[in-house]
Design a protein around this motif. Structure first.
Motif, mmCIF file in Angstrom:
data_model
loop_
_atom_site.group_PDB
_atom_site.id
_atom_site.type_symbol
_atom_site.label_atom_id
_atom_site.label_comp_id
_atom_site.label_asym_id
_atom_site.label_seq_id
_atom_site.Cartn_x
_atom_site.Cartn_y
_atom_site.Cartn_z
ATOM 1 N N ALA A 148 0.830 -1.218 0.000
ATOM 2 C CA ALA A 148 0.000 0.000 0.000
ATOM 3 C C ALA A 148 0.859 1.259 0.000
ATOM 4 N N SER A 149 2.074 1.181 0.544
ATOM 5 C CA SER A 149 2.946 2.353 0.586
ATOM 6 C C SER A 149 3.571 2.674 -0.778
ATOM 7 N N MET A 150 3.462 1.732 -1.704
ATOM 8 C CA MET A 150 3.983 1.963 -3.051
ATOM 9 C C MET A 150 3.001 2.831 -3.834
ATOM 10 N N GLU A 151 3.535 3.603 -4.763
ATOM 11 C CA GLU A 151 2.674 4.389 -5.632
ATOM 12 C C GLU A 151 1.876 3.441 -6.526
ATOM 13 N N SER A 152 0.721 3.899 -6.968
ATOM 14 C CA SER A 152 -0.147 3.087 -7.818
ATOM 15 C C SER A 152 0.595 2.578 -9.052
ATOM 16 N N ALA A 153 1.369 3.430 -9.684
ATOM 17 C CA ALA A 153 2.122 3.026 -10.879
ATOM 18 C C ALA A 153 3.141 1.943 -10.539
ATOM 19 N N GLU A 154 3.748 2.023 -9.361
ATOM 20 C CA GLU A 154 4.702 0.990 -8.934
ATOM 21 C C GLU A 154 3.985 -0.336 -8.705
ATOM 22 N N GLN A 155 2.801 -0.287 -8.089
ATOM 23 C CA GLN A 155 2.019 -1.496 -7.863
ATOM 24 C C GLN A 155 1.643 -2.144 -9.192
ATOM 25 N N GLU A 156 1.214 -1.326 -10.151
ATOM 26 C CA GLU A 156 0.837 -1.848 -11.465
ATOM 27 C C GLU A 156 2.042 -2.451 -12.176
ATOM 28 N N MET A 157 3.187 -1.794 -12.087
ATOM 29 C CA MET A 157 4.407 -2.293 -12.722
ATOM 30 C C MET A 157 4.833 -3.618 -12.084
ATOM 31 N N LEU A 158 4.784 -3.691 -10.758
ATOM 32 C CA LEU A 158 5.134 -4.923 -10.056
ATOM 33 C C LEU A 158 4.206 -6.054 -10.478
ATOM 34 N N ALA A 159 2.906 -5.783 -10.517
ATOM 35 C CA ALA A 159 1.937 -6.806 -10.920
ATOM 36 C C ALA A 159 2.201 -7.276 -12.347
ATOM 37 N N MET A 160 2.469 -6.341 -13.239
ATOM 38 C CA MET A 160 2.736 -6.685 -14.630
ATOM 39 C C MET A 160 3.993 -7.547 -14.746
ATOM 40 N N LEU A 161 5.048 -7.160 -14.050
ATOM 41 C CA LEU A 161 6.296 -7.918 -14.113
ATOM 42 C C LEU A 161 6.153 -9.308 -13.506
ATOM 43 N N LEU A 162 5.457 -9.412 -12.380
ATOM 44 C CA LEU A 162 5.266 -10.725 -11.749
ATOM 45 C C LEU A 162 4.392 -11.629 -12.611
ATOM 46 N N ARG A 163 3.333 -11.058 -13.228
ATOM 47 C CA ARG A 163 2.501 -11.855 -14.147
ATOM 48 C C ARG A 163 3.335 -12.370 -15.307
ATOM 49 N N LYS A 164 4.132 -11.492 -15.895
ATOM 50 C CA LYS A 164 4.971 -11.861 -17.028
ATOM 51 C C LYS A 164 5.966 -12.953 -16.628
ATOM 52 N N LEU A 165 6.634 -12.770 -15.497
ATOM 53 C CA LEU A 165 7.591 -13.757 -15.021
ATOM 54 C C LEU A 165 6.911 -15.096 -14.778
ATOM 55 N N HIS A 166 5.756 -15.079 -14.142
ATOM 56 C CA HIS A 166 5.030 -16.309 -13.847
ATOM 57 C C HIS A 166 4.636 -17.021 -15.137
ATOM 58 N N ARG A 167 4.088 -16.288 -16.109
ATOM 59 C CA ARG A 167 3.712 -16.893 -17.393
ATOM 60 C C ARG A 167 4.919 -17.514 -18.078
ATOM 61 N N GLN A 168 6.039 -16.815 -18.067
ATOM 62 C CA GLN A 168 7.243 -17.339 -18.722
ATOM 63 C C GLN A 168 7.747 -18.598 -18.033
ATOM 64 N N ILE A 169 7.752 -18.595 -16.719
ATOM 65 C CA ILE A 169 8.194 -19.794 -15.982
ATOM 66 C C ILE A 169 7.268 -20.964 -16.299
ATOM 67 N N GLU A 170 5.956 -20.727 -16.278
ATOM 68 C CA GLU A 170 4.994 -21.795 -16.556
ATOM 69 C C GLU A 170 5.148 -22.316 -17.984
ATOM 70 N N THR A 171 5.350 -21.429 -18.938
ATOM 71 C CA THR A 171 5.527 -21.829 -20.335
ATOM 72 C C THR A 171 6.789 -22.674 -20.503
ATOM 73 N N ILE A 172 7.872 -22.225 -19.923
ATOM 74 C CA ILE A 172 9.135 -22.962 -20.025
ATOM 75 C C ILE A 172 9.029 -24.306 -19.317
ATOM 76 N N THR A 173 8.416 -24.316 -18.148
ATOM 77 C CA THR A 173 8.245 -25.558 -17.396
ATOM 78 C C THR A 173 7.421 -26.566 -18.188
ATOM 79 N N ALA A 174 6.372 -26.087 -18.864
ATOM 80 C CA ALA A 174 5.492 -26.977 -19.628
ATOM 81 C C ALA A 174 6.210 -27.622 -20.807
ATOM 82 N N THR A 175 7.250 -26.988 -21.304
ATOM 83 C CA THR A 175 7.957 -27.532 -22.464
ATOM 84 C C THR A 175 9.153 -28.393 -22.090
ATOM 85 N N MET A 176 9.482 -28.436 -20.800
ATOM 86 C CA MET A 176 10.638 -29.211 -20.361
ATOM 87 C C MET A 176 10.224 -30.623 -19.974
#
Length: 183
Positions: A148-176
């Motif tokens: 909550a202490s983070m600015e809204s834009a920082e929260q959105e950026m963090l969420a976007m980066l974590l979603r992207k990282l999670h999708r990439q890990i899941e995609t790579i894991t599924a192909t291994m």
């Protein structure tokens, strides 16, 4: 930019990254540091949840079952198979959590009329009350206060980066092959 650099305080992970870079290339050192930082943040969030749950006689898995039932909406019920879709655990793991929650009076089991072998697990009024008690204390939970202490834009950026990282890990894991993903 100078203000941001000045605001950056070195911590143990930053120090480890510098040491890793001496023995390995900078990219690998950065990947190790980011992976370690993600693990540490996850552990901090988990500890925060555990403290909150223990205060109410629950564990985090049990709270997640209550939350899943609540998120499904009225009448706040699901079959074990539907609950399993919300977790990466076995039916036995769900059963253990449901048994504990049933003993506390937070859920109840109802046999299906059309198939007596199947059952629905329903959130009780007491289970809904315990969830609302958690919600009422959210302003004092460390990870929520920090986010909550983070600015809204920082929260959105963090969420976007974590979603992207999670999708990439899941995609790579599924192909291994299984043996590669586990080692």
């Amino acid at each position: 930019m100078a203000g941001r650099a000045a605001a950056h305080v070195s911590d143990l992970i930053d120090q480890a990254e510098k040491a890793w870079a001496l023995d390995d290339d900078v990219t690998n050192a950065r990947i190790n540091a980011l992976s370690t930082r993600i693990l540490e943040v996850a552990r901090s969030v988990e500890r925060s949840f555990e403290v909150q749950c223990r205060a109410r006689g629950l564990n985090t898995g049990e709270l997640l079952v209550l939350d899943a039932l609540h998120r499904l909406g009225l009448p706040f019920e699901a079959t074990p198979s539907q609950l399993r879709q919300h977790f990466f655990i076995s039916f036995a793991g769900i059963g253990k959590r449901v048994n504990a929650l049933e003993a506390l009076g937070y859920v109840e089991r109802n046999q299906q009329v059309t198939d007596r072998r199947s059952q629905k697990i329903r959130l009780t009024p007491d289970g809904l009350a315990i969830l609302r008690a958690f919600e009422g204390r959210q302003h004092r939970v460390p990870h929520r206060v920090a986010i909550a202490s983070m600015e809204s834009a920082e929260q959105e950026m963090l969420a976007m980066l974590l979603r992207k990282l999670h999708r990439q890990i899941e995609t790579i894991t599924a192909t291994m092959p299984d043996s590669t993903a586990q080692s």
